[in-house]
Design an enzyme around this catalytic site. Structure first.
Site, PDB file in Angstrom:
ATOM      1  N   HIS A  45       0.798  -1.221   0.000  1.00  0.00           N
ATOM      2  CA  HIS A  45       0.000   0.000   0.000  1.00  0.00           C
ATOM      3  C   HIS A  45       0.837   1.280   0.000  1.00  0.00           C
ATOM      4  O   HIS A  45       0.304   2.364  -0.197  1.00  0.00           O
ATOM      5  CB  HIS A  45      -0.944   0.017   1.202  1.00  0.00           C
ATOM      6  CG  HIS A  45      -2.039  -1.001   1.124  1.00  0.00           C
ATOM      7  ND1 HIS A  45      -2.852  -1.125   0.024  1.00  0.00           N
ATOM      8  CD2 HIS A  45      -2.460  -1.943   2.000  1.00  0.00           C
ATOM      9  CE1 HIS A  45      -3.724  -2.099   0.223  1.00  0.00           C
ATOM     10  NE2 HIS A  45      -3.503  -2.616   1.408  1.00  0.00           N
ATOM     11  N   GLU A 147      -5.983 -11.139   8.333  1.00  0.00           N
ATOM     12  CA  GLU A 147      -6.793  -9.937   8.118  1.00  0.00           C
ATOM     13  C   GLU A 147      -8.151 -10.216   7.484  1.00  0.00           C
ATOM     14  O   GLU A 147      -8.764  -9.319   6.893  1.00  0.00           O
ATOM     15  CB  GLU A 147      -6.010  -8.909   7.290  1.00  0.00           C
ATOM     16  CG  GLU A 147      -5.303  -9.438   6.079  1.00  0.00           C
ATOM     17  CD  GLU A 147      -4.391  -8.398   5.419  1.00  0.00           C
ATOM     18  OE1 GLU A 147      -4.421  -7.220   5.827  1.00  0.00           O
ATOM     19  OE2 GLU A 147      -3.669  -8.770   4.478  1.00  0.00           O
ATOM     20  N   ASP A 173      -7.973  -4.163   7.599  1.00  0.00           N
ATOM     21  CA  ASP A 173      -8.653  -5.109   6.729  1.00  0.00           C
ATOM     22  C   ASP A 173      -9.455  -6.137   7.525  1.00  0.00           C
ATOM     23  O   ASP A 173     -10.518  -6.576   7.071  1.00  0.00           O
ATOM     24  CB  ASP A 173      -7.646  -5.827   5.826  1.00  0.00           C
ATOM     25  CG  ASP A 173      -7.391  -5.060   4.535  1.00  0.00           C
ATOM     26  OD1 ASP A 173      -8.360  -4.564   3.939  1.00  0.00           O
ATOM     27  OD2 ASP A 173      -6.226  -4.950   4.133  1.00  0.00           O
TER      28      ASP A 173
END
Length: 254
Positions: A45, A147, A173
Site C-alpha cells: 500500500h 486480516e 482489513d
C-alpha cells in the site's frame, strides 16, 4: 550474520517496527537513525517500488536495524526478489489458509525446506564467513497476515505450517472484512477477543504475534496483551502527525 530481530523475538522481548511508505532513501535513513528494532518497506500500500525498496535497504544498512518487506501479494517472484535484495523477513497480506501459508514459506525458504530460487545478490553479504544460503532458512522471518474472517478461522492451521515464524495482524482489513470501519487501533470486543486468541495460539507454539498500530499508547496495550512485534505508524503518518501538531501549536492570525 544473524537476524537480530529474530534473536530478540526468540528471547521473547517486545520489538517495535517502523514502516516506510515514502519511496526515498533519505526517509529510510532518517527512520533508521531512530530506535526501531526493524523497519518494513511497504510494497503493498505504500508508494514504494522494487528500486526504491533497494534504495531504502541501502540507506538503512548503516544502522543496527533489521530490514523487512511487506510484499504486495503471495507471489514467489516478488518474494524471492525482496529477500535477494536484503530483506530479513517477509510480511505477506491476505494469507487465509494453511495452503497459502505453505506457499509463502516455500517462496521464502531454500530447498530442501522450501522452493526459493538461488541468487541472493545483496543478501549474499549477510553470510559473513558462511554462505548466505547456509544460514538463510534459519534467519528469515516468514509472517503471513491475518486480516480476514477466513484467516481467523484457519489461524491454528496457519501457525502450524512448518517454516511460518508467526503471524501479523492487519486490523484495518480485519475489521473491514467483518463489516466494520477500516481503522487501525480497534476497540471492538469481538476484535480484541481475536487478538487474545492470536497471541495465545502463537505463544503456545513458540511463534511470534505481530500487529499494526498507529498510536504508541495503543501499541503498549498490544504488547501487554502478548503481541511481541508491533508496528507504530509509518514515515508518512508520523510526518503528518508532527506537522499537524506543529501547526496547531502556532498562534497565527487569519
Amino acid at each position: 550474520m544473524r537476524n537480530t530481530l529474530k534473536m530478540r523475538l526468540q528471547a521473547r522481548s517486545a520489538c517495535v517496527n517502523g514502516w516506510l511508505s515514502i519511496p526515498a532513501a533519505y526517509s529510510a535513513e532518517v527512520m533508521a537513525r531512530c530506535a526501531w528494532h526493524s523497519i518494513t518497506v511497504d510494497l503493498q500500500h505504500g508508494v514504494q517500488d522494487y528500486a526504491s525498496m533497494v534504495h531504502c535497504f541501502q540507506a538503512m544498512s548503516a544502522f543496527p536495524v533489521t530490514p523487512l518487506v511487506r510484499v504486495p501479494s503471495n507471489e514467489p517472484g516478488i518474494i524471492g526478489k525482496a529477500l535477494d535484495a536484503g530483506a530479513w523477513g517477509v510480511i505477506c497480506p491476505l494469507v487465509n489458509t494453511a495452503e497459502e501459508a505453505k506457499a509463502l514459506a516455500n517462496a521464502c525458504l531454500y530447498p530442501p525446506v522450501g522452493r526459493r530460487s538461488n541468487g541472493p545478490n545483496r543478501a549474499s553479504s549477510y553470510g559473513g564467513d558462511k554462505l548466505y544460503q547456509d544460514i538463510a532458512n534459519d534467519e528469515v522471518l516468514v509472517l503471513p497476515m491475518i486480516e480476514t474472517a477466513e484467516a481467523v478461522s484457519n489461524l491454528e492451521a496457519i501457525l502450524d505450517v512448518p517454516g511460518v515464524s508467526g503471524v501479523y495482524v492487519g486490523p484495518s482489513d480485519l475489521g473491514f472484512a467483518m463489516g466494520l470501519r477500516p481503522i487501525f487501533d480497534r476497540e471492538e470486543p469481538m476484535i480484541l477477543d481475536i487478538y487474545a486468541t492470536v497471541t495465545k495460539e502463537a505463544s503456545r507454539r513458540g511463534k511470534f504475534a505481530g500487529i499494526h498500530t498507529i498510536n504508541p499508547l495503543y501499541a503498549n496495550r498490544m504488547i501487554d496483551m502478548g503481541f511481541n512485534f508491533v508496528t507504530v505508524g509509518s514515515d508518512a503518518s508520523l510526518m503528518m502527525k508532527a506537522a499537524k501538531e506543529a501547526l496547531a501549536a502556532l498562534h497565527l492570525r487569519d
